[in-house]
Write a protein that holds these residues in place. Structure first.
Motif, short mmCIF file in Angstrom:
data_model
loop_
_atom_site.label_atom_id
_atom_site.label_comp_id
_atom_site.label_asym_id
_atom_site.label_seq_id
_atom_site.Cartn_x
_atom_site.Cartn_y
_atom_site.Cartn_z
N HIS A 144 -10.58 165.34 80.34
CA HIS A 144 -11.49 164.68 79.41
C HIS A 144 -11.09 163.22 79.21
CE1 HIS A 144 -14.20 164.39 75.87
NE2 HIS A 144 -13.26 163.57 75.43
N SER A 145 -9.79 162.97 79.04
CA SER A 145 -9.31 161.60 78.85
C SER A 145 -9.61 160.74 80.07
CB SER A 145 -7.81 161.60 78.58
OG SER A 145 -7.51 162.23 77.35
N ALA A 146 -9.46 161.32 81.25
CA ALA A 146 -9.72 160.55 82.47
C ALA A 146 -11.18 160.13 82.55
CB ALA A 146 -9.32 161.37 83.70
N TYR A 147 -12.09 160.99 82.08
CA TYR A 147 -13.50 160.60 82.06
C TYR A 147 -13.74 159.46 81.07
CZ TYR A 147 -15.33 164.20 85.16
OH TYR A 147 -15.63 164.96 86.27
N VAL A 148 -13.03 159.45 79.94
CA VAL A 148 -13.14 158.34 79.00
C VAL A 148 -12.72 157.04 79.68
CG1 VAL A 148 -12.28 157.37 76.83
CG2 VAL A 148 -12.81 159.81 76.98
N VAL A 149 -11.60 157.09 80.41
CA VAL A 149 -11.10 155.91 81.12
C VAL A 149 -12.13 155.41 82.13
CG1 VAL A 149 -9.35 155.09 82.75
CG2 VAL A 149 -8.67 156.46 80.77
N VAL A 150 -12.69 156.33 82.93
CA VAL A 150 -13.66 155.94 83.95
C VAL A 150 -14.90 155.31 83.31
CG1 VAL A 150 -15.24 156.80 85.72
CG2 VAL A 150 -12.87 157.63 85.63
N ARG A 151 -15.42 155.94 82.26
CA ARG A 151 -16.63 155.41 81.62
C ARG A 151 -16.40 153.99 81.09
NH1 ARG A 151 -17.29 159.03 77.80
NH2 ARG A 151 -16.30 157.80 76.18
N GLU A 152 -15.32 153.80 80.37
CA GLU A 152 -15.09 152.48 79.77
C GLU A 152 -14.69 151.44 80.83
OE1 GLU A 152 -13.54 152.03 76.02
OE2 GLU A 152 -14.35 153.91 75.24
N LEU A 153 -14.03 151.88 81.88
CA LEU A 153 -13.70 150.97 82.98
C LEU A 153 -14.97 150.45 83.64
CD1 LEU A 153 -11.76 149.69 85.08
CD2 LEU A 153 -11.83 151.88 86.30
N LEU A 154 -15.89 151.34 83.98
CA LEU A 154 -17.11 150.92 84.67
C LEU A 154 -18.03 150.12 83.75
CD1 LEU A 154 -17.88 154.09 86.82
CD2 LEU A 154 -16.79 151.95 87.53
N GLN A 155 -18.07 150.48 82.48
CA GLN A 155 -18.85 149.69 81.53
C GLN A 155 -18.30 148.27 81.42
OE1 GLN A 155 -18.69 152.17 78.03
NE2 GLN A 155 -20.57 153.26 78.54
N SER A 156 -16.99 148.14 81.37
CA SER A 156 -16.37 146.82 81.29
C SER A 156 -16.57 146.04 82.58
CB SER A 156 -14.87 146.94 80.98
OG SER A 156 -14.66 147.51 79.72
N TYR A 157 -16.57 146.74 83.71
CA TYR A 157 -16.82 146.07 84.98
C TYR A 157 -18.23 145.47 84.99
CZ TYR A 157 -17.58 145.37 89.99
OH TYR A 157 -17.86 144.82 91.22
N ALA A 158 -19.21 146.25 84.53
CA ALA A 158 -20.59 145.77 84.53
C ALA A 158 -20.83 144.68 83.49
CB ALA A 158 -21.54 146.95 84.28
N ASP A 159 -20.15 144.78 82.34
CA ASP A 159 -20.36 143.83 81.25
C ASP A 159 -19.07 143.75 80.43
OD1 ASP A 159 -21.13 142.32 79.09
OD2 ASP A 159 -22.69 143.69 78.38
N ALA A 160 -18.35 142.65 80.57
CA ALA A 160 -17.06 142.52 79.90
C ALA A 160 -17.19 142.63 78.39
CB ALA A 160 -16.42 141.18 80.27
N SER A 161 -18.36 142.29 77.85
CA SER A 161 -18.54 142.36 76.40
C SER A 161 -18.77 143.79 75.92
CB SER A 161 -19.72 141.49 75.97
OG SER A 161 -20.94 142.00 76.50
#
Length: 441
Positions: A144-161
């Motif tokens: 579950h934690s790894a999915y949190v990391v992936v989601r927030e990583l890709l969101q930050s990649y697409a939009d740093a804000s």
């Protein structure tokens, strides 16, 4: 592997003691790899500078990603550096063709307890596609934690804000259970537990050993990745809802029956299945954004004779999980871990004790339907799934991890090689797929 260092300083947090579940996984990593690898398959070429910036962002956001273990402390403590470091390695190659080999290497390349960081990232890409592998020592993370990391990583990649707020270090979940519950449950349950230890039930059917394995063979984890087509996946999910049975219970039932068939499919057999469960729903202050180790394990025993209905067996599994998955039993499990850590101080003897105690021949980790968008700017997420290592117990075993994403059900079978009979593995996989196809129809 290169670890790049940022000029930014992270928020300062005090160290904290490891919980008993974290300590157990950390100790096991001293003798063998207990890594799990998150495979992130992406359509589109990843821009390295943006990826590095996004990785730096999640390191700043989640303190456990910049933690090391102070092994000299008793108990060991997580210390959180203020200097964010990004453990990224870039590997050229064919993203579609080369990732299984690289993932298997990551699975078996141990992250030791005294490592500078307890995770790492590897990017494999060509002109059209990319695969990011996130490898974790199990002591600091779960699926579950790894999915949190992936989601927030890709969101930050697409939009740093789009980066989420900085999190405090996650508490050991030992501290998030009702106060005093562990000792109360130890007092209440220990007599029954000791009775079972002193008068054990007959040994359950074990995963058959590979007769060609040699005593000096190197043991490692291997995996088989199976993706069901969209119509079959939808049919399995729809039928599960119609029957009023959870996907966890259905996957457990089908795995038990597939194992029974693979063991010869004749006569009565006792089969023990273990499962990893996310403890967050049982905690006092659950946070779905916490990145850390928040899992517990249960074992259930079933006497099978070959005529069981998959749905009736699934309902039995569901009732057993409901009975075992309580905050009281979680607390008791932590106290047992505390006891075994005190008695088995040497990592090898700890592993051997756990291997002897566990009678499960098959293990299930059902990740459900992760909340992951598919589109992140110019990138499209094709798949995201974990691969767990299983060879750390040094015994024949087969693990199934399941996840439903983008309309398809993915099945990842991990096994200890060369200890586990390859014919048994092939038979379980084929029988499991056959039963799911029957369910969908």
């Amino acid at each position: 592997m290169g670890i790049s260092q940022s000029c930014s300083l992270a928020a300062e947090f005090p160290s904290r003691a490891l919980g008993y579940g974290e300590q157990l996984w950390l100790r096991l990593s001293e003798v063998s790899s207990n890594n799990f690898v998150m495979v992130v398959q992406i359509d589109g070429a990843v821009e390295l500078r943006r990826l590095y910036t996004a990785l730096e962002g999640i390191v700043l956001t989640f303190p456990v990603l910049r933690a090391r273990v102070e092994l000299a402390s008793a108990p060991p403590r997580l210390a959180f550096s203020r200097v964010p470091r990004v453990p990224l390695t870039v590997v050229p190659g064919c993203a579609d063709g080369d990732w299984p080999r690289l993932a298997e290497h990551e699975l078996n390349n141990r992250i030791p307890a005294d490592a500078e960081l307890l995770w790492r990232a590897t990017l494999l890409q060509d002109e059209l596609r990319s695969v990011l592998l996130l490898t974790f020592n199990h002591a600091i993370s779960d699926g579950h934690s790894a999915y949190v990391v992936v989601r927030e990583l890709l969101q930050s990649y697409a939009d740093a804000s789009a980066a989420g707020p900085i999190m405090a270090p996650p508490a050991a979940y030992d501290d998030l259970l009702p106060p005093g519950q562990g000792w109360r449950m130890l007092t209440r349950c220990l007599p029954d537990f000791l009775t079972k230890v002193l008068n054990p039930a007959p040994r359950a059917a074990a995963a058959p050993a590979n007769v060609r394995a040699q005593a000096n063979d190197t043991v490692h984890s291997r995996f088989f990745n199976l993706l069901l087509d969209a119509p079959t996946s939808a049919g399995v999910l729809a039928r599960s809802k119609r029957e009023g049975v959870s996907m966890h219970a259905l996957m457990s039932s089908a795995l038990l029956l597939a194992s029974y068939d693979a063991l010869g499919g004749a006569g009565e057999k006792d089969i023990v299945i273990s499962a990893a469960l996310n403890v967050r729903p049982r905690l006092r202050r659950p946070s779905l954004r916490d990145v850390g180790y928040f899992a517990t394990g249960i074992e259930c025993r079933y006497s099978l004779a070959g005529h069981e209905d998959v749905w009736q067996l699934a309902k039995r599994v569901s009732a057993d999980v409901d009975a075992q998955f309580t905050s009281e039993n979680i607390a008791f499990s932590l106290q047992l871990r505390r006891l075994i850590l005190a008695l088995k101080k040497e990592p090898g003897s700890l592993r051997d004790a756990l291997s002897r105690r566990s009678q499960s021949s098959v293990h299930l980790t059902n990740l459900g339907r992760p909340e992951l968008p598919q589109h992140y700017g110019s990138l499209t997420l094709r798949a995201c799934f974990p691969i767990p290592s299983v060879h750390f117990l040094n015994k024949p075993v087969l693990c199934l991890a399941t996840v439903f994403f983008a309309g398809q059900l993915r099945l990842i079978f991990s096994y200890a090689d060369p200890l586990t009979d390859p014919a048994y593995i092939d038979s379980v996989i084929n029988q499991f797929r056959k039963r799911l196809c029957e369910v969908a129809d």
